[in-house]
Design an enzyme around this catalytic site. Structure first.
Site, short mmCIF file in Angstrom:
data_model
loop_
_atom_site.label_atom_id
_atom_site.label_comp_id
_atom_site.label_asym_id
_atom_site.label_seq_id
_atom_site.Cartn_x
_atom_site.Cartn_y
_atom_site.Cartn_z
CB SER A 6 -0.90 0.01 1.24
OG SER A 6 -1.52 1.27 1.34
CG HIS A 31 -3.94 -1.39 -1.69
ND1 HIS A 31 -5.06 -2.12 -2.03
CD2 HIS A 31 -4.32 -0.57 -0.68
CE1 HIS A 31 -6.07 -1.76 -1.25
NE2 HIS A 31 -5.67 -0.82 -0.42
CG ASP A 33 -5.12 2.71 0.67
OD1 ASP A 33 -6.11 1.95 0.61
OD2 ASP A 33 -4.00 2.34 1.06
CG MET A 35 -8.18 7.62 2.41
SD MET A 35 -7.31 7.74 3.98
CE MET A 35 -6.41 6.18 3.94
CG HIS A 64 -9.23 0.58 -0.69
ND1 HIS A 64 -8.67 0.40 0.57
CD2 HIS A 64 -10.57 0.60 -0.48
CE1 HIS A 64 -9.63 0.32 1.48
NE2 HIS A 64 -10.79 0.45 0.87
CG MET A 66 -11.15 3.72 1.94
SD MET A 66 -9.65 3.69 2.92
CE MET A 66 -8.46 3.71 1.60
CG MET A 135 -11.84 -2.12 4.94
SD MET A 135 -10.30 -1.83 4.04
CE MET A 135 -9.25 -1.12 5.31
N GLY A 140 -8.86 4.34 6.86
CA GLY A 140 -8.52 5.74 7.05
C GLY A 140 -7.06 5.98 7.40
CG ASP A 173 -6.32 -2.45 3.07
OD1 ASP A 173 -5.23 -2.26 3.60
OD2 ASP A 173 -6.93 -1.59 2.40
N GLY A 174 -5.05 -4.11 6.18
CA GLY A 174 -4.92 -3.50 7.50
C GLY A 174 -4.29 -4.43 8.52
N GLY A 195 0.99 -2.07 4.15
CA GLY A 195 1.56 -0.73 4.05
C GLY A 195 2.76 -0.57 4.94
C1 DX5 Z 1 -6.22 1.92 5.43
C2 DX5 Z 1 -5.79 1.57 4.03
C3 DX5 Z 1 -4.71 0.56 3.98
C4 DX5 Z 1 -3.44 0.94 4.72
C5 DX5 Z 1 -2.97 -0.31 5.41
O1 DX5 Z 1 -7.43 2.57 5.40
O2 DX5 Z 1 -6.89 1.06 3.29
O3 DX5 Z 1 -4.43 0.13 2.66
O4 DX5 Z 1 -2.43 1.44 3.89
O5 DX5 Z 1 -1.91 0.01 6.23
P1 DX5 Z 1 -1.18 -1.05 7.16
O6 DX5 Z 1 -0.74 -2.18 6.30
O7 DX5 Z 1 -0.06 -0.25 7.74
O8 DX5 Z 1 -2.19 -1.48 8.21
ZN ZN Z 2 -6.51 0.09 1.31
#
Ligand code: DX5
Ligand code: ZN
Length: 214
Positions: A6, A31, A33, A35, A64, A66, A135, A140, A173-174, A195
């Site tokens: 990510s 990936h 993200d 937001m 992705h 959000m 998730m 976020g 993810d997360g 990430g």
């Molecule tokens: C969070 C994102 C993720 C984020 C994950 O809302 O959708 O993709 O980058 O981060 P890690 O892997 O650090 O939990």
């Molecule tokens: Zn994500």
């Protein structure tokens, strides 16, 4: 295992070096993200930045969104050359139409569930999607703690997919790291987003290799 690092945890002052690393690595996807500060309480990056990233990245783009009303950005995502467009179940009152429109635009369609949304809401759409993104933290922010009951949720989704004969992949993810990844793999996950675990490590290419688990 497919690994989708990510970009949210990359070094934004030197994105080029991080994307060079991704290009060299064994990661199959990247990936991205997006937001909006409305659907989630944070703002990341938008399409002008992603356009530059997409130009330089040789891996498949796993976008992705959000954001509220994600269907309004199907063309923008398509113009990035994205492989997969993920929209949140919670943001799409006409999810079936949105999935169709993503397919019509020539992309794979993923539906994303927040941690509190049960897998059972997918019963009527699971045959139509190419991926379900679970998730495993509240969306976020990067670097949050893995929500433990996600393991059981993955197993329930795996069962729904095999009961219905759906071809959907399962992505999580997360909070993915060296401890959670093997347990997620055993529960039936196909794609790991990571990430902070990747970009926070001194040897990200080695971490990606580990996550692939091959
Ligand atoms: C969070 C994102 C993720 C984020 C994950 O809302 O959708 O993709 O980058 O981060 P890690 O892997 O650090 O939990
Ligand atoms: Zn994500």
């Amino acid at each position: 295992m497919i690994v989708s690092p990510s970009l949210l945890s990359a070094n934004f002052i030197d994105l080029k070096s991080d994307i060079d690393m991704i290009n060299r690595s064994d990661a199959q996807w990247l990936h991205l993200d997006v937001m909006d500060g409305v659907f989630v309480p944070n703002i990341s990056f938008g399409f002008p930045v992603l356009k530059a990233v997409a130009k330089h990245c040789e891996k498949k783009l796993d976008v992705h969104l959000m954001i509220v009303e994600p269907w309004k950005f199907i063309n923008e995502v398509k113009n990035l050359g994205a492989y997969m467009m993920n929209v949140h179940y919670e943001a799409c009152p006409h999810l079936h139409r949105t999935i169709q429109q993503i397919h019509d635009a020539g992309m794979k369609a993923g539906v994303t569930l927040n941690p509190h949304t049960p897998v059972s809401v997918l019963e009527e759409i699971i045959q139509d999607v190419d991926m379900v993104l679970l998730m495993t933290v509240n969306p976020g922010y990067g670097g949050q703690k893995f929500i433990e009951h996600s393991i059981e949720k993955v197993k329930r989704l795996r069962k729904l997919i095999s009961d219905t004969g759906s071809h959907a992949l399962i992505e999580v993810d997360g909070g993915v790291n060296g401890e959670t990844a093997p347990r997620l793999a055993a529960a039936g996950v196909d794609v790991l987003v990571a990430g902070s675990y990747v970009f926070g490590n001194d040897n990200p290419e080695k971490v990606i290799k580990e996550l692939r688990g091959e």
